[in-house]
Design a protein around this motif. Structure first.
Motif, PDB file in Angstrom:
ATOM      1  N   GLN A   1       8.744  -5.909   6.840  1.00  0.00           N
ATOM      2  CA  GLN A   1       8.899  -6.560   5.534  1.00  0.00           C
ATOM      3  C   GLN A   1       9.971  -5.807   4.767  1.00  0.00           C
ATOM      4  OE1 GLN A   1       4.659  -6.155   4.276  1.00  0.00           O
ATOM      5  NE2 GLN A   1       4.622  -8.403   4.361  1.00  0.00           N
ATOM      6  N   GLY A   2      11.163  -5.819   5.292  1.00  0.00           N
ATOM      7  CA  GLY A   2      12.206  -4.949   4.755  1.00  0.00           C
ATOM      8  C   GLY A   2      13.279  -5.639   3.940  1.00  0.00           C
ATOM      9  N   ASP A   3      13.154  -6.952   3.722  1.00  0.00           N
ATOM     10  CA  ASP A   3      14.281  -7.668   3.116  1.00  0.00           C
ATOM     11  C   ASP A   3      13.991  -8.199   1.722  1.00  0.00           C
ATOM     12  OD1 ASP A   3      15.179  -7.207   5.660  1.00  0.00           O
ATOM     13  OD2 ASP A   3      15.187  -9.301   6.290  1.00  0.00           O
ATOM     14  N   LEU A   4      12.879  -7.785   1.155  1.00  0.00           N
ATOM     15  CA  LEU A   4      12.502  -8.353  -0.146  1.00  0.00           C
ATOM     16  C   LEU A   4      13.525  -8.044  -1.227  1.00  0.00           C
ATOM     17  CD1 LEU A   4      10.457  -9.785  -1.961  1.00  0.00           C
ATOM     18  CD2 LEU A   4       9.301  -7.603  -2.278  1.00  0.00           C
TER      19      LEU A   4
ATOM     20  N   GLU B   1       2.595  -1.925   2.640  1.00  0.00           N
ATOM     21  CA  GLU B   1       3.792  -2.682   3.001  1.00  0.00           C
ATOM     22  C   GLU B   1       4.287  -2.298   4.380  1.00  0.00           C
ATOM     23  OE1 GLU B   1       6.840  -3.578  -0.069  1.00  0.00           O
ATOM     24  OE2 GLU B   1       5.645  -2.284  -1.362  1.00  0.00           O
ATOM     25  N   ASN B   2       4.789  -3.312   5.060  1.00  0.00           N
ATOM     26  CA  ASN B   2       5.348  -3.132   6.395  1.00  0.00           C
ATOM     27  C   ASN B   2       6.835  -2.747   6.272  1.00  0.00           C
ATOM     28  OD1 ASN B   2       4.400  -5.171   9.280  1.00  0.00           O
ATOM     29  ND2 ASN B   2       4.851  -3.005   9.108  1.00  0.00           N
ATOM     30  N   ASN B   3       7.073  -1.693   5.477  1.00  0.00           N
ATOM     31  CA  ASN B   3       8.445  -1.183   5.363  1.00  0.00           C
ATOM     32  C   ASN B   3       8.371   0.295   5.004  1.00  0.00           C
ATOM     33  OD1 ASN B   3       8.180  -0.885   2.486  1.00  0.00           O
ATOM     34  ND2 ASN B   3       8.677  -3.046   2.239  1.00  0.00           N
ATOM     35  N   ALA B   4       9.508   0.922   4.788  1.00  0.00           N
ATOM     36  CA  ALA B   4       9.523   2.383   4.626  1.00  0.00           C
ATOM     37  C   ALA B   4       9.652   2.850   3.192  1.00  0.00           C
ATOM     38  CB  ALA B   4      10.661   2.986   5.453  1.00  0.00           C
TER      39      ALA B   4
ATOM     40  N   ILE C   1       0.582  -2.219 -13.763  1.00  0.00           N
ATOM     41  CA  ILE C   1      -0.167  -1.697 -12.632  1.00  0.00           C
ATOM     42  C   ILE C   1       0.410  -0.355 -12.212  1.00  0.00           C
ATOM     43  CG2 ILE C   1      -0.753  -2.131 -10.194  1.00  0.00           C
ATOM     44  CD1 ILE C   1      -1.995  -4.132 -12.082  1.00  0.00           C
ATOM     45  N   MET C   2      -0.432   0.660 -12.113  1.00  0.00           N
ATOM     46  CA  MET C   2       0.030   1.948 -11.606  1.00  0.00           C
ATOM     47  C   MET C   2      -0.481   2.106 -10.179  1.00  0.00           C
ATOM     48  SD  MET C   2       1.880   3.281 -13.867  1.00  0.00           S
ATOM     49  CE  MET C   2       2.024   5.010 -13.375  1.00  0.00           C
ATOM     50  N   ILE C   3       0.433   2.312  -9.275  1.00  0.00           N
ATOM     51  CA  ILE C   3       0.020   2.440  -7.881  1.00  0.00           C
ATOM     52  C   ILE C   3      -0.293   3.890  -7.567  1.00  0.00           C
ATOM     53  CG2 ILE C   3       0.883   2.247  -5.522  1.00  0.00           C
ATOM     54  CD1 ILE C   3       2.369  -0.299  -6.677  1.00  0.00           C
ATOM     55  N   ASP C   4      -1.466   4.108  -6.969  1.00  0.00           N
ATOM     56  CA  ASP C   4      -1.886   5.470  -6.682  1.00  0.00           C
ATOM     57  C   ASP C   4      -1.430   5.941  -5.304  1.00  0.00           C
ATOM     58  OD1 ASP C   4      -3.550   5.886  -9.111  1.00  0.00           O
ATOM     59  OD2 ASP C   4      -4.640   4.174  -8.273  1.00  0.00           O
ATOM     60  N   HIS C   5      -1.486   5.037  -4.338  1.00  0.00           N
ATOM     61  CA  HIS C   5      -1.122   5.438  -2.973  1.00  0.00           C
ATOM     62  C   HIS C   5      -0.294   4.351  -2.337  1.00  0.00           C
ATOM     63  CE1 HIS C   5      -4.159   8.615  -3.146  1.00  0.00           C
ATOM     64  NE2 HIS C   5      -4.939   7.702  -3.713  1.00  0.00           N
ATOM     65  N   ARG C   6       0.569   4.786  -1.466  1.00  0.00           N
ATOM     66  CA  ARG C   6       1.421   3.820  -0.775  1.00  0.00           C
ATOM     67  C   ARG C   6       1.203   3.949   0.722  1.00  0.00           C
ATOM     68  NH1 ARG C   6       5.783   2.889  -5.043  1.00  0.00           N
ATOM     69  NH2 ARG C   6       4.574   3.829  -6.710  1.00  0.00           N
ATOM     70  N   ILE C   7       0.934   2.860   1.363  1.00  0.00           N
ATOM     71  CA  ILE C   7       0.752   2.864   2.815  1.00  0.00           C
ATOM     72  C   ILE C   7       1.877   2.052   3.436  1.00  0.00           C
ATOM     73  CG2 ILE C   7      -0.752   2.170   4.704  1.00  0.00           C
ATOM     74  CD1 ILE C   7      -3.119   2.646   2.925  1.00  0.00           C
TER      75      ILE C   7
ATOM     76  N   GLY D   1       8.155  -1.149  13.365  1.00  0.00           N
ATOM     77  CA  GLY D   1       8.431  -2.452  13.968  1.00  0.00           C
ATOM     78  C   GLY D   1       7.172  -3.163  14.412  1.00  0.00           C
ATOM     79  N   ARG D   2       6.022  -2.529  14.220  1.00  0.00           N
ATOM     80  CA  ARG D   2       4.754  -3.129  14.643  1.00  0.00           C
ATOM     81  C   ARG D   2       3.937  -3.504  13.408  1.00  0.00           C
ATOM     82  NH1 ARG D   2       8.290  -0.992  18.305  1.00  0.00           N
ATOM     83  NH2 ARG D   2       7.480  -1.108  20.429  1.00  0.00           N
ATOM     84  N   PRO D   3       3.105  -4.524  13.546  1.00  0.00           N
ATOM     85  CA  PRO D   3       2.315  -4.989  12.400  1.00  0.00           C
ATOM     86  C   PRO D   3       1.110  -4.080  12.152  1.00  0.00           C
ATOM     87  CG  PRO D   3       1.797  -6.303  14.341  1.00  0.00           C
ATOM     88  CD  PRO D   3       2.889  -5.359  14.755  1.00  0.00           C
ATOM     89  N   PHE D   4       0.584  -4.149  10.947  1.00  0.00           N
ATOM     90  CA  PHE D   4      -0.664  -3.473  10.605  1.00  0.00           C
ATOM     91  C   PHE D   4      -1.839  -4.180  11.261  1.00  0.00           C
ATOM     92  CE2 PHE D   4       1.554  -2.143   6.634  1.00  0.00           C
ATOM     93  CZ  PHE D   4       1.204  -0.806   6.623  1.00  0.00           C
ATOM     94  N   SER D   5      -2.731  -3.422  11.875  1.00  0.00           N
ATOM     95  CA  SER D   5      -4.047  -3.981  12.167  1.00  0.00           C
ATOM     96  C   SER D   5      -4.958  -3.525  11.027  1.00  0.00           C
ATOM     97  CB  SER D   5      -4.574  -3.472  13.503  1.00  0.00           C
ATOM     98  OG  SER D   5      -5.093  -2.159  13.339  1.00  0.00           O
ATOM     99  N   PRO D   6      -6.111  -4.176  10.857  1.00  0.00           N
ATOM    100  CA  PRO D   6      -6.994  -3.753   9.760  1.00  0.00           C
ATOM    101  C   PRO D   6      -7.313  -2.265   9.828  1.00  0.00           C
ATOM    102  CG  PRO D   6      -7.791  -5.787  10.759  1.00  0.00           C
ATOM    103  CD  PRO D   6      -6.629  -5.328  11.585  1.00  0.00           C
ATOM    104  N   TRP D   7      -7.561  -1.779  11.023  1.00  0.00           N
ATOM    105  CA  TRP D   7      -7.932  -0.373  11.140  1.00  0.00           C
ATOM    106  C   TRP D   7      -6.797   0.575  10.821  1.00  0.00           C
ATOM    107  CZ3 TRP D   7     -12.373   2.091  11.076  1.00  0.00           C
ATOM    108  CH2 TRP D   7     -13.537   1.321  11.290  1.00  0.00           C
ATOM    109  N   ASP D   8      -5.551   0.140  11.040  1.00  0.00           N
ATOM    110  CA  ASP D   8      -4.418   0.959  10.595  1.00  0.00           C
ATOM    111  C   ASP D   8      -4.546   1.222   9.101  1.00  0.00           C
ATOM    112  OD1 ASP D   8      -3.076   1.036  13.043  1.00  0.00           O
ATOM    113  OD2 ASP D   8      -1.962  -0.811  12.638  1.00  0.00           O
ATOM    114  N   ILE D   9      -4.909   0.164   8.395  1.00  0.00           N
ATOM    115  CA  ILE D   9      -5.011   0.295   6.937  1.00  0.00           C
ATOM    116  C   ILE D   9      -6.219   1.138   6.567  1.00  0.00           C
ATOM    117  CG2 ILE D   9      -5.273  -0.984   4.770  1.00  0.00           C
ATOM    118  CD1 ILE D   9      -3.851  -3.372   6.200  1.00  0.00           C
TER     119      ILE D   9
END
Ligand SMILES: Cc1ncc(C[n+]2csc(CCOP(=O)(O)OP(=O)(O)O)c2C)c(N)n1
Ligand SMILES: Cc1ncc(C[n+]2csc(CCOP(=O)(O)OP(=O)(O)O)c2C)c(N)n1
Ligand code: SF4
Ligand code: SF4
Ligand SMILES: [Mg+2]
Ligand SMILES: [Mg+2]
Lengths: 286, 574, 286, 574
Positions: D313-316, D530-533, D547-553, D558-566
């Protein structure tokens, strides 16, 4: 002396078994060996597509850039260091659709580059869609009713631009092809070689056998004179039962890199900045 | 008496206004003054309504003034459209042949310009030289130095042209001396001739800065207002070992630049927003292959073709985010010709040191305007080409990896053919050796490697230049070409009793370490001033969380801010 | 019946006095009148440059788009509504440099568009820089040492692409030109007309007089057969003392808009959405 | 017993894994289950290491699981590279012919696949049908329904193919029944056949959504992962009055779309980031000429060529700011196939109503994955083509101004040739009539006119879909294709005792009215996923100030998130 081993790369090849690209790779290596140039004196600029993976599979400088943009990159390299032997390499999609404009203008410039187009008449890497050299009626994902447009004739196009070296090779004739590439490398100016290449995965018509039966060496006809533009124009239109391979057209005119006075004596990359002369140009503004 | 006088030359495209502006600028620059010249022209070759405005000051000047003292109206259109900017006492010079205009104001000064031109030079079209003579006479300039400068500037055009123009100037000059009945107190006494200061446009300064930074290769496709950079560099080509290759399109231009840079020379291109659109893919290529590239984006009002010959600061957000995926870059926007010159050095050094694309933003106001500069010192330009392995410092046997891991994110470069190593550069995600990879681990490492550079670059980004009062009541914040107008506006506001300071950003992205921003007290009201409609930089700035912007002053009619535009808008906001 | 007044526009013209563009404008209006098409049935797509200002100066639908991108826009318009008469118009820079790729591929498609290129052999609007049709050695801001590349021959290029209507006109022969344009409009397929146009501000060589002395109507030679590709190929190379104007090459093959079955009966723009058939395709996924 | 079983098919490109995945998906969809299938493949046509993973559940499923229950290893590479994901009890089916691998784990199940294929089907390459039979036998599926579905899916390929594959499946099925010695408790009892639910990819859903919204013209140039959209639409061409024109490049594609749209039909293109780079100038053209255009950008990892067959998700940031100058646009990122379908309608309606470009972001994970959907209802699609003057509602005599001033910024359109009016559209700054202008006043008015639309568009932007617990301990915020994984991760976290909610944004730009965002209490810890860096959306979100974001994941391999990754990353952060 260089030999084939000097051009060996251990990067694993990602082409399909049986693909015509393998023989082009071998022909290219052989041409390099015969040219006497060392790996570090050669640069291949490639685009994106199956053909464009080529430079990874041999050992020499390589710039694997964007789809369709081989020729401008190669032109920049050649002008910055004309002591390098510079090639551009890509597919028919890369060169004749996305890169069509650069193709025309590189020929006009007559920059001293050898340009190899692996013409498999499909977009291979994206799974076989019609390319600009696909036959009228070619059915593919993007042309389910068959391609509506006739194939572009790259040789004719090149002749119309007075390209100074226009040739056609066939992946199934690697020795002949190696010879063509060598001549291209030795030609001072823009050398264009359209290489008929079989794609076993997507092009079921223009197979190795299909070509094998049809191609003939243009040199078989001793009266053929590639310096005669009219003759070349007719020859370039031959297609079907008999398909000529070899040098279709050639011409001599100075190449772009010979014209720039800035590099008459030394490549740009070897030139130091001349501070004194820069002071001079600032003076001009006083 | 302080000198601050503006001459506007209005007329049709093709009447040589730009040349007149340049000529006047050179005369005054060489006789003790500072000049700022800007142009307001239409996108056509002949006709229309256009003007060039020359501001002469006895101290450095970096923007135009909204006040015009002398209008040289070269056609009827100018008489109608430019006259409204004049006060009753300001002069308008126009040709007596223009019918239907009468005035008993002696400051509206009909001169038989064409007639005098024919008599003195033999050609109607030299009437603009008559007008120059007349204007300079009004300003009390001595004749001889003017003629000397004329000789110098026309020299290249041959003796006959020099002679004829000379006679036209003398004729216009003489006409005023004998016929002007009014009084015009504004005088510019010419100081003795001195060829010390420089007079050049922002485009020339950028080109010169690039040349002095060791530029060797340029490729581009003409696009206003960037074309002058290409043309100036091309003019250096023969003598200064710079190759300028006209490209078939902007895509070719950026890709040639990348090729040349890969081969080892400093390379750049310049364009405007529309052309840059076509370079966006190439910019990502530079990012991924880690090839240095300098791109000047000389802005003009968009979107799309927009207003080709006018000015705007509308492309900042675009260049900061251009191209897909995530990779480092840096963005600069110099405020005047001097800063433009030195910024090019920084751009090339950062491009080489961090192996990324670098963007220098100009705009029509900066690029087309002429500035008098005290000096430019190429000696101050230090060339740093970053990490390079040459044949001498290379270790044998050769096992070179173009993208070798390094904490800094920067791997040493080798130029192909300059050592016995071979170099693989790749636009696909690649291994350290430069070969295509599909590995998740390698991918992750490479993303980290590339993004590591961001912090390195950020350390090089300078905070804004601060000008004006300490602990101010008002703070004006801007970037790029508004620099001169901002400072002058601050002076005026301060003189009017509002202590005003300016922050001018040249180094825009990555945003400089916010720790470097000066302290600002709560009472200070902060104005962001931008030549666009949405406040692009203001958004970035607020995003840093340190600065709260109180008021936004935008201008987006294609015309530049004058100091008074800003002052008036500030007053209105207070 | 339409007449010249129907095509009158009151938008003030921004060309230089004496420019060849004025006669092209008149020729175009005349061709429209003779074609019998009404202003609202015609669309001109133009690019950016002096030539590209054209559509503002007459009355008909106009899309004044990007530099170099006339042909794709025109193609989209034609496919969406093939009942419209669609023209593309621009300069030599617009068409042969920036737009070179689209030029090639529009000819390949043989889309039913009439394409007018005002070839003044310079980039006019940006102040006279060398264009791809500028002569070898042409000195300009970007080519202070003279252009290093020979001029591109647009006619030859078009023939090599088997463009189905290839013609050359001259702004100084507006009646002849109006005739050519009319034939182009009537030709079913891609009609390409390269128009020699004098630029009084920047091209000091190829002036009105220069051309006037040299151009001759190709019809003067009764043996000339524009359907003979070989002949056309030779004729297209004629340049210098004698410059042919007229139809150089023509050929008949179905145009792209005739091939799409979707629009055989009705233009796309007039077709309603067929909800029932859409339900059908969703069923396919069950 | 709840069913949630994953089958991975690993092997070489060219071994038909995608087809197997699709086939299994159809079988289970038609027999009572929900299926999600995603692919992990290399950028090549034959060879390499690739897999397709099929997840079967008895309730709707929108993402893959990291847990694999059955591995069908079609080649030695898969045995080596995929086996590590298995637990001891999970099954691996492989060909007995592969040497050098022995195991006494009965769950490692060598089958003479090629041999059986030759015996049953006469061809080695049908060994994958043997594997399917084996796997379905292990899962306790009845044979007959499988054979029925096989008949349906292979029907198009001819009777002989059907027959042979049938025999191979039977053979593999039989082999397990007679030879499998272990126990495999995971069963998927097939429910009675029912052709009610849909099974399709994200790309197909987008294409279908477009077709149902009245798409008439598509032009594009192949680029993964967007090509399937073009190919699917092309397949509809003959019967459904859609023209799909293969373009020579992406520049042509977007300009053709603009032409078709100007002429009056709904038109779109699709590409990936690299191709979109070349559309950036065209996007500005649509903005300036106020021509509707829908552009799907199916993202893949960049920069540049990057990883062509993988996801990111790198082109937003890029699409939000693409093209020079300032003009309105909107950006959407649907989270699954269903949302993708309906989002296309919204995209077309907004494009027409506001006469702007609209971007729909997909990515490889969304576009290439198959989803089982309960239904899609074209009847829910309302087509709103915005303000249009037709011959019927037109006032005579005709004096039409394409860019007539209106408070809303929107001027009615006329399609050329559909009335007697003539239409002038212009990429230069223009008058209301559409002619080139140089006027500062007109310019200002036109900028204001265009930007007026932004607030209109913003009113159409929906707030995030909220899922999960009220007053949560944790809030996961994401956009686009991470939707399914986010929700499942929230479920897991909640089950683990952390009350978790999800905000999933589909409508990204202009950012929805922040007043519409749900209340969030101070104690809630906010994670952006997010699926980006670099956290592109997180930056936009923080920029809103609510909104204040506390943590960024982030994940950018190049691989998608699985639920357990999150889930794992959340636990690590706490
Ligand atoms: C700008 C851009 N558009 C599209 C693509 C996707 N793409 C990659 S390779 C390819 C076509 C390859 O065809 P060809 O050049 O003939 O090479 P082949 O694979 O047949 O050797 C395409 C369309 C891309 N990489 N970049
Ligand atoms: C992408 C882009 N690049 C460059 C320009 C600048 N530009 C405008 S017109 C023009 C050249 C015009 O030459 P030509 O097409 O021959 O038209 P002429 O003015 O000679 O009629 C150029 C380079 C532009 N508008 N857009
Ligand atoms: S797809 Fe065709 S061109 Fe590509 S590697 Fe396979 S056989 Fe060769
Ligand atoms: S510059 Fe040349 S082409 Fe342009 S309007 Fe003037 S004369 Fe015509
Ligand atoms: Mg190919
Ligand atoms: Mg021109």
């Amino acid at each position: 002396m260089v030999n084939l081993d000097d051009f060996y790369s251990d990067d694993p090849v990602a082409w399909c078994p049986g693909c015509g690209n393998y023989s082009i790779l071998e022909a290219l290596k052989q041409a390099f060996v015969n040219s006497g140039r060392k790996p570090h004196e050669i640069v291949i600029v490639s685009g994106i597509g199956q053909a464009s993976k080529m430079p990874h599979y041999l050992r020499c400088n390589a710039f694997n850039g964007l789809h369709g943009r081989t020729l401008p990159v190669a032109t920049g390299i050649k002008l910055a260091n004309h002591e390098l032997t510079v090639l551009a390499e890509g597919g028919d999609g890369d060169g004749y659709t996305e890169g069509g404009n650069h193709f025309i203008h590189a020929m006009r410039r007559n920059i001293d580059i050898t340009y190899l187009v692996h013409n498999n008449k499909v977009y291979g890497l994206t799974k076989g869609q019609a390319s600009p050299t696909s036959d009228l009626g070619y059915v593919s994902g993007t042309t389910p009713m068959g391609s509506f447009s006739p194939p572009l004739n790259p040789l004719l196009l090149a002749i119309s631009m007075d390209c100074t070296f226009v040739a056609r090779g066939f992946s199934g004739e690697p020795v002949h092809l190696a010879g063509l590439i060598l001549e291209g490398l030795q030609h001072r100016g823009f050398s264009f070689i359209d290489i008929l290449q079989n794609c076993v995965s997507f092009n079921r018509v223009n197979t190795y056998q299909w070509y094998k039966k049809r191609v003939y060496d243009i040199k078989d006809d001793p009266s053929y004179d590639p310096r005669d533009m009219g003759m070349a124009f007719r020859k370039a239109q031959e297609w079907g039962e008999k398909i000529p391979i070899g040098i279709i057209y050639r011409n001599d005119r100075p190449s772009l890199d010979e014209k720039h006075p800035a590099i008459r004596n030394l490549p740009l990359v070897k030139q130091e900045i001349d501070r004194a002369s820069l002071e001079g140009i600032i003076e001009f503004f006083r | 008496m302080a000198v601050d006088i503006t001459i506007r030359i209005g007329g049709l495209a093709g009447q040589g206004m730009q040349f007149i502006g340049m000529l006047l600028g050179k005369i005054f620059t060489r006789h003790g003054y500072y000049v700022f010249t800007h142009q307001d022209v239409e996108s056509r070759i002949r006709g229309g309504h256009n003007f060039v405005q020359v501001r002469i000051k006895d101290e450095p000047v970096f923007c135009h003034s909204q006040k015009v003292d002398i209008l040289i109206a070269l056609d009827r259109g100018s008489m109608d459209l430019d006259q409204p900017v004049l006060e009753p006492d300001d002069i308008m010079i126009f040709d007596v042949k223009e019918k239907g205009f009468t005035s008993d104001n002696p400051a509206r000064l009909p001169i038989p310009m064409e007639q005098l031109a024919v008599e003195a030079g033999g050609m109607k079209i030299m009437f603009n030289s008559v007008a120059i003579g007349a204007a300079l006479a009004l300003l009390g300039c001595d004749l001889q130095p003017i003629l000397d400068r004329l000789d110098e500037e026309f020299a290249a055009r041959g003796q006959e042209t020099v002679e004829k123009n000379r006679n036209c100037v003398i004729s216009g000059y003489g006409y005023i001396k004998s016929n002007f009945k009014g009084t015009f107190p504004k005088k510019i006494p010419l100081a003795p001739y001195k060829k010390d200061k420089l007079f050049m446009t922002g485009s020339q300064a950028m080109a010169l800065g690039a040349a002095c930074s060791g530029l060797k290769f340029y490729s581009g496709y003409p696009m206003s207002p960037s074309t002058t950079i290409m043309e100036y560099l091309a003019s250096l080509g023969r003598k200064h070992s710079i190759i300028v290759e006209p490209a078939e399109d902007e895509i070719a231009a950026i890709n040639m630049v990348i090729g040349a840079s890969f081969a080892g020379v400093r390379a750049m291109t310049a364009t405007s927003g529309g052309g840059f659109c076509l370079m966006v893919e190439g910019m990502g290529l530079a990012g991924m292959t880690e090839t240095p590239a300098v791109i000047v984006v000389a802005q003009r009002p968009g979107p799309s073709t927009g207003l080709p010959t006018r000015t705007e600061q509308g492309d900042l957000d675009f260049v900061i985010h251009a191209s897909h995926g995530e990779f480092p870059r840096s963005v600069f926007a110099p405020g005047n010709a001097e800063q433009a010159f030195y910024t090019m050095q920084k751009a090339f050094n950062l491009a080489d040191r961090f192996q990324t694309p670098v963007i220098v933003l100009g705009d029509q106001y900066l690029n087309d305007s002429y500035f008098t500069l005290d000096n430019l010192d190429p000696g101050r330009i230090k060339i740093d080409r970053g990490k390079i392995i040459s044949a001498e410092n290379m270790s044998y046997p050769v096992e070179y990896k173009r993208y070798e891991w390094d904490e800094s994110g920067i791997s040493p470069r080798i130029f192909p053919g300059q050592t016995e190593a071979v170099v693989y550069a790749d636009s696909d995600e690649h291994t350290e050796a430069g070969h295509i990879t599909e590995s998740a681990t390698v991918r992750k490492g490479m993303v980290v490697k590339r993004l590591r550079k961001v912090e390195g670059i950020r350390k090089e980004m300078d905070p804004p230049k601060v000008n004006g009062e300490r602990d101010p009541d008002l703070l004006l914040v801007g970037w790029g070409s508004t620099c001169g107008a901002l400072k002058e506006a601050a002076d005026i506001l301060t003189r009017n009793g509002l202590k005003t300071a300016v922050w001018h950003f040249c180094d825009l992205f990555p945003f400089p370490d916010t720790g470097l921003l000066p302290q600002i007290s709560k009472k200070t009201r902060i104005f962001s001033v931008e030549n666009n409609a949405t406040g692009q930089f203001a958004r970035t700035l607020s995003g840093q969380g340190r600065i709260m912007i109180d008021h936004r002053i935008f201008k987006f009619d294609g015309r530049p801010f004058s100091p008074w535009d800003i002052v008036n808008r500030v007053h209105r906001a207070l």
